[in-house]
Design a protein around this motif. Structure first.
Motif, PDB file in Angstrom:
ATOM      1  N   GLU A  41       5.650  -3.271  12.760  1.00  0.00           N
ATOM      2  CA  GLU A  41       5.693  -4.426  11.865  1.00  0.00           C
ATOM      3  C   GLU A  41       4.287  -4.843  11.450  1.00  0.00           C
ATOM      4  N   THR A  42       3.369  -4.874  12.400  1.00  0.00           N
ATOM      5  CA  THR A  42       2.002  -5.290  12.085  1.00  0.00           C
ATOM      6  C   THR A  42       1.311  -4.264  11.193  1.00  0.00           C
ATOM      7  N   GLU A  43       1.566  -2.993  11.431  1.00  0.00           N
ATOM      8  CA  GLU A  43       0.998  -1.954  10.564  1.00  0.00           C
ATOM      9  C   GLU A  43       1.536  -2.080   9.144  1.00  0.00           C
ATOM     10  N   ASN A  44       2.800  -2.495   9.006  1.00  0.00           N
ATOM     11  CA  ASN A  44       3.357  -2.727   7.671  1.00  0.00           C
ATOM     12  C   ASN A  44       2.678  -3.912   6.995  1.00  0.00           C
ATOM     13  N   VAL A  45       2.322  -4.932   7.779  1.00  0.00           N
ATOM     14  CA  VAL A  45       1.577  -6.058   7.235  1.00  0.00           C
ATOM     15  C   VAL A  45       0.217  -5.590   6.716  1.00  0.00           C
ATOM     16  N   VAL A  46      -0.455  -4.750   7.492  1.00  0.00           N
ATOM     17  CA  VAL A  46      -1.765  -4.232   7.083  1.00  0.00           C
ATOM     18  C   VAL A  46      -1.636  -3.441   5.783  1.00  0.00           C
ATOM     19  N   LYS A  47      -0.610  -2.611   5.676  1.00  0.00           N
ATOM     20  CA  LYS A  47      -0.387  -1.841   4.445  1.00  0.00           C
ATOM     21  C   LYS A  47      -0.167  -2.767   3.251  1.00  0.00           C
ATOM     22  N   TYR A  48       0.569  -3.847   3.490  1.00  0.00           N
ATOM     23  CA  TYR A  48       0.825  -4.823   2.432  1.00  0.00           C
ATOM     24  C   TYR A  48      -0.478  -5.482   1.983  1.00  0.00           C
ATOM     25  N   LEU A  49      -1.293  -5.908   2.948  1.00  0.00           N
ATOM     26  CA  LEU A  49      -2.562  -6.543   2.616  1.00  0.00           C
ATOM     27  C   LEU A  49      -3.452  -5.590   1.817  1.00  0.00           C
ATOM     28  N   LYS A  50      -3.423  -4.331   2.195  1.00  0.00           N
ATOM     29  CA  LYS A  50      -4.225  -3.329   1.492  1.00  0.00           C
ATOM     30  C   LYS A  50      -3.710  -3.112   0.083  1.00  0.00           C
ATOM     31  N   ALA A  51      -2.390  -2.993  -0.070  1.00  0.00           N
ATOM     32  CA  ALA A  51      -1.796  -2.741  -1.387  1.00  0.00           C
ATOM     33  C   ALA A  51      -2.017  -3.923  -2.339  1.00  0.00           C
ATOM     34  N   ARG A  52      -1.981  -5.132  -1.777  1.00  0.00           N
ATOM     35  CA  ARG A  52      -2.166  -6.330  -2.607  1.00  0.00           C
ATOM     36  C   ARG A  52      -3.640  -6.688  -2.789  1.00  0.00           C
ATOM     37  N   ALA A  53      -4.516  -5.941  -2.144  1.00  0.00           N
ATOM     38  CA  ALA A  53      -5.958  -6.214  -2.200  1.00  0.00           C
ATOM     39  C   ALA A  53      -6.239  -7.680  -1.852  1.00  0.00           C
ATOM     40  N   VAL A  54      -5.602  -8.143  -0.782  1.00  0.00           N
ATOM     41  CA  VAL A  54      -5.751  -9.531  -0.351  1.00  0.00           C
ATOM     42  C   VAL A  54      -7.206  -9.802   0.046  1.00  0.00           C
ATOM     43  N   LYS A  55      -7.755 -10.870  -0.491  1.00  0.00           N
ATOM     44  CA  LYS A  55      -9.120 -11.267  -0.162  1.00  0.00           C
ATOM     45  C   LYS A  55      -9.104 -12.230   1.023  1.00  0.00           C
ATOM     46  N   ASN A  56     -10.158 -12.176   1.825  1.00  0.00           N
ATOM     47  CA  ASN A  56     -10.170 -12.998   3.032  1.00  0.00           C
ATOM     48  C   ASN A  56     -11.611 -13.308   3.426  1.00  0.00           C
ATOM     49  N   ASP A  57     -11.799 -14.525   3.938  1.00  0.00           N
ATOM     50  CA  ASP A  57     -13.119 -14.931   4.398  1.00  0.00           C
ATOM     51  C   ASP A  57     -13.222 -14.989   5.920  1.00  0.00           C
ATOM     52  N   VAL A  58     -12.170 -15.475   6.584  1.00  0.00           N
ATOM     53  CA  VAL A  58     -12.198 -15.665   8.032  1.00  0.00           C
ATOM     54  C   VAL A  58     -10.832 -15.314   8.599  1.00  0.00           C
ATOM     55  N   ILE A  59     -10.814 -14.751   9.814  1.00  0.00           N
ATOM     56  CA  ILE A  59      -9.569 -14.458  10.519  1.00  0.00           C
ATOM     57  C   ILE A  59      -9.552 -15.250  11.826  1.00  0.00           C
ATOM     58  N   TYR A  60      -8.445 -15.937  12.067  1.00  0.00           N
ATOM     59  CA  TYR A  60      -8.246 -16.657  13.320  1.00  0.00           C
ATOM     60  C   TYR A  60      -6.999 -16.107  14.015  1.00  0.00           C
ATOM     61  N   SER A  61      -6.948 -16.289  15.320  1.00  0.00           N
ATOM     62  CA  SER A  61      -5.788 -15.829  16.085  1.00  0.00           C
ATOM     63  C   SER A  61      -5.457 -16.826  17.183  1.00  0.00           C
ATOM     64  N   SER A  62      -4.173 -16.922  17.488  1.00  0.00           N
ATOM     65  CA  SER A  62      -3.745 -17.631  18.688  1.00  0.00           C
ATOM     66  C   SER A  62      -4.187 -16.827  19.909  1.00  0.00           C
ATOM     67  N   PRO A  63      -4.226 -17.444  21.088  1.00  0.00           N
ATOM     68  CA  PRO A  63      -4.789 -16.765  22.258  1.00  0.00           C
ATOM     69  C   PRO A  63      -3.857 -15.793  22.972  1.00  0.00           C
ATOM     70  N   ALA A  64      -2.562 -15.797  22.691  1.00  0.00           N
ATOM     71  CA  ALA A  64      -1.620 -14.955  23.431  1.00  0.00           C
ATOM     72  C   ALA A  64      -1.882 -13.474  23.194  1.00  0.00           C
ATOM     73  N   LEU A  65      -1.511 -12.662  24.170  1.00  0.00           N
ATOM     74  CA  LEU A  65      -1.716 -11.217  24.085  1.00  0.00           C
ATOM     75  C   LEU A  65      -1.076 -10.640  22.833  1.00  0.00           C
ATOM     76  N   ARG A  66       0.139 -11.036  22.517  1.00  0.00           N
ATOM     77  CA  ARG A  66       0.853 -10.472  21.370  1.00  0.00           C
ATOM     78  C   ARG A  66       0.193 -10.821  20.042  1.00  0.00           C
ATOM     79  N   THR A  67      -0.418 -12.015  19.952  1.00  0.00           N
ATOM     80  CA  THR A  67      -1.118 -12.358  18.715  1.00  0.00           C
ATOM     81  C   THR A  67      -2.477 -11.665  18.649  1.00  0.00           C
ATOM     82  N   GLN A  68      -3.132 -11.533  19.794  1.00  0.00           N
ATOM     83  CA  GLN A  68      -4.428 -10.851  19.825  1.00  0.00           C
ATOM     84  C   GLN A  68      -4.266  -9.375  19.442  1.00  0.00           C
TER      85      GLN A  68
END
Length: 207
Positions: A41-68
């Motif tokens: 599922e996460t790899e599909n999200v990455v493919k989507y971000l790449k296909a849409r050429a999503v721009k981003n300045d900062v990435i944040y994450s929750s502390p849990a193992l699954r979010t990290q």
């Protein structure tokens, strides 16, 4: 100023785990990790971000193992590190942690309906009410927006954190929290303005 966007947040729900596949409550930080489905599922999200050429300045994450784990895959695509926000944790579910809905209904016959009808009621044994949970997440999101004027940011977090963020952004009453459907491996986007916010899309699952 009314229509000047302060910040755009793309919320990404972590990939599936054995708990989410079984419909179990979980507020644990260290367990469970992503399942094979969750990695896909996460790899599909990455493919989507790449296909849409999503721009981003900062990435944040929750502390849990699954979010990290999910954030690591996404940050690798953007070739930038992510920052952990300690208080972007799921709703504390106390004695329900690790239990399925059917197990809860068996042990606490009125438990689910009780928290739906009473958003200020705590979940059992050290749990968190819907009102407290939404306010906690709103405080964190407001701070991130204040610290990211003009930025486009990604937050990798939990489905229920995204539910709370939507409630806070759109002034949705706390008793409607569980009626907002957010799946693992989904993407939700909210634009924040001076005194209001706009839900651009929610629960999009790239295939």
């Amino acid at each position: 100023m009314y229509f000047k966007r302060r910040c755009k947040i793309t919320f990404i729900a972590h990939g599936a785990t054995i708990y989410s596949e079984e419909g179990r409550f979980s507020d644990s930080a260290n367990y469970p990790p992503l399942s094979d489905l969750g990695v896909d599922e996460t790899e599909n999200v990455v493919k989507y971000l790449k296909a849409r050429a999503v721009k981003n300045d900062v990435i944040y994450s929750s502390p849990a193992l699954r979010t990290q784990q999910s954030a690591m895959l996404i940050s690798k695509f953007f070739k930038q590190d992510y920052e952990t926000i300690d208080n972007l944790t799921p709703r504390r579910c106390g004695g329900w942690n690790g239990m399925t809905y059917s197990e809860i209904l068996e042990e606490f016959p009125n438990g689910i309906s009780d928290i739906l009808d009473n958003p200020e009621k705590l979940l059992p044994e050290g749990g968190e009410s819907a009102v407290t949970f939404i306010n906690r997440i709103k405080t964190e999101i407001d701070e991130l927006v204040n610290n990211n004027e003009g930025n486009r940011i990604i937050i990798v977090t939990h489905p229920d954190v995204i539910q709370a963020a939507i409630c806070a952004a759109l002034d949705i009453p706390a008793d409607k929290l569980l009626k907002i459907y957010i799946r693992t491996g989904s993407i939700t986007q909210i634009s924040y303005f001076e005194n209001w916010a706009s839900l651009v899309y929610s629960d999009h699952v790239p295939l």
